[in-house]
Scaffold this motif. Structure first.
Motif, short mmCIF file in Angstrom:
data_model
loop_
_atom_site.label_atom_id
_atom_site.label_comp_id
_atom_site.label_asym_id
_atom_site.label_seq_id
_atom_site.Cartn_x
_atom_site.Cartn_y
_atom_site.Cartn_z
N ILE A 197 50.41 43.62 56.60
CA ILE A 197 48.98 43.47 56.38
C ILE A 197 48.70 44.12 55.04
O ILE A 197 48.89 45.32 54.86
N MET A 198 48.22 43.33 54.07
CA MET A 198 48.09 43.80 52.70
C MET A 198 46.75 43.43 52.11
O MET A 198 46.30 42.28 52.22
N ALA A 199 46.09 44.38 51.48
CA ALA A 199 44.90 44.10 50.68
C ALA A 199 45.32 44.00 49.23
O ALA A 199 46.09 44.84 48.74
N SER A 200 44.86 42.97 48.54
CA SER A 200 45.30 42.75 47.17
C SER A 200 44.31 41.90 46.41
O SER A 200 43.54 41.14 46.98
N HIS A 201 44.34 42.08 45.08
CA HIS A 201 43.59 41.21 44.17
C HIS A 201 44.55 40.35 43.35
O HIS A 201 44.10 39.57 42.51
N ASP A 202 45.85 40.51 43.58
CA ASP A 202 46.85 39.82 42.75
C ASP A 202 47.17 38.45 43.33
O ASP A 202 47.56 38.34 44.49
N SER A 203 47.04 37.42 42.51
CA SER A 203 47.23 36.05 42.99
C SER A 203 48.66 35.79 43.44
O SER A 203 48.89 35.02 44.39
N THR A 204 49.64 36.40 42.79
CA THR A 204 51.04 36.18 43.19
C THR A 204 51.28 36.67 44.61
O THR A 204 51.87 35.97 45.44
N LEU A 205 50.82 37.87 44.91
CA LEU A 205 51.00 38.41 46.25
C LEU A 205 50.17 37.65 47.27
O LEU A 205 50.65 37.34 48.36
N ILE A 206 48.93 37.34 46.92
CA ILE A 206 48.05 36.62 47.85
C ILE A 206 48.63 35.26 48.19
O ILE A 206 48.64 34.84 49.36
N THR A 208 51.72 34.32 48.09
CA THR A 208 52.99 34.41 48.80
C THR A 208 52.78 34.69 50.28
O THR A 208 53.61 34.32 51.11
N ALA A 209 51.68 35.34 50.62
CA ALA A 209 51.40 35.67 52.01
C ALA A 209 51.24 34.40 52.85
O ALA A 209 50.88 33.34 52.34
N ASP A 210 51.50 34.53 54.15
CA ASP A 210 51.38 33.39 55.06
C ASP A 210 49.94 33.08 55.43
O ASP A 210 49.56 31.91 55.57
N ARG A 211 49.14 34.12 55.62
CA ARG A 211 47.78 33.95 56.12
C ARG A 211 46.83 34.79 55.27
O ARG A 211 47.24 35.76 54.64
N ARG A 212 45.55 34.42 55.29
CA ARG A 212 44.56 35.17 54.54
C ARG A 212 43.38 35.51 55.42
O ARG A 212 42.90 34.69 56.19
N LEU A 213 42.92 36.76 55.31
CA LEU A 213 41.71 37.23 55.99
C LEU A 213 40.70 37.58 54.91
O LEU A 213 40.89 38.54 54.17
N GLU A 214 39.64 36.79 54.81
CA GLU A 214 38.62 36.99 53.77
C GLU A 214 37.49 37.82 54.35
O GLU A 214 36.87 37.46 55.35
N LEU A 215 37.21 38.96 53.71
CA LEU A 215 36.12 39.83 54.14
C LEU A 215 34.92 39.65 53.21
O LEU A 215 35.07 39.36 52.03
#
Length: 218
Positions: A197-206, A208-215
């Motif tokens: 579970i990762m919070a990030s602003h970096d497009s590469t990491l975002i 690469t992740a499988d799922r996204r939770l937008e707050l």
């Protein structure tokens, strides 16, 4: 809302309408999601939307005001050693020893969580190589650049055998090449069964992740 049967066995992190308030300020709006074994979730949203607050709750550093969060089937903040062993986080500052080299500190953390064995020591050195820290292992923390220190902090987290890895902006101070390398390492950790579970602003990491939770803003 809870999961049962096979789904419950695979679910590592579950929040149901979890929110956090401080006096009259909402730090995290009601949030619901469930992350399974082997999944990498990216928590995104503008500053102030509650990303770090959510991660602090999952890491046991804060409690939800309403709703529930469970990690590995237990409420967040469990003090049981076997439970804490399975949760590795880089959320708040990770303490480092100014008078110990990187090699000594990394080896100590590896031994603490995986046993004082040759295999644990080898895994620590291997991880340092993957993070491109091998040439720095005999230095002290104050001799590192901000980017090198960030990689060292990541090594202290990833050397742990946690099933759940919680990261707040792991890309801090890293150039694009090191971010890409970190993405590869985290992706491999997921393939081995970990939940990230990762919070990030970096497009590469975002990306690469499988799922996204937008707050959104509280």
């Amino acid at each position: 809302m809870s999961l049962s049967g096979h789904a419950a066995e695979r679910t590592r992190v579950e929040c149901v309408e979890a929110s956090v308030r401080l006096l009259d300020t909402t730090l995290l709006r009601p949030t619901t999601f469930a992350a399974s074994a082997g999944e990498w979730w990216s928590v995104t949203g503008p500053n102030g939307s509650g990303k770090s607050t959510l991660l602090r709750v999952l890491a046991g550093r804060a409690s939800p005001s309403e709703g529930t969060c469970r990690v590995l089937g237990r409420p967040v903040g469990s003090s049981d050693p076997s439970h804490r062993r399975e949760i590795a986080s880089l959320v708040d500052s990770v303490p480092v020893a100014s008078d110990m080299t990187l090699r000594e500190q990394l080896g100590m953390v590896a031994a603490s969580w995986s046993g004082n064995t040759p295999a644990a020591a080898e895994d620590a050195v291997r991880l340092a190589g993957e993070l491109r820290l091998t040439h720095l292992l005999d230095r002290f923390p104050h001799e590192l650049s901000s980017g090198q220190l960030q990689l060292f902090l990541m090594s202290l987290v990833l050397v742990r055998p946690g099933q759940v890895v919680i990261l707040d902006e792991p890309e801090r101070h890293l150039d694009s090449d090191h971010v890409k390398n970190l993405a590869d390492i985290l992706q491999q950790r997921c393939r081995q069964g970990a939940t990230i579970i990762m919070a990030s602003h970096d497009s590469t990491l975002i990306d690469t992740a499988d799922r996204r939770l937008e707050l959104n803003y509280g």
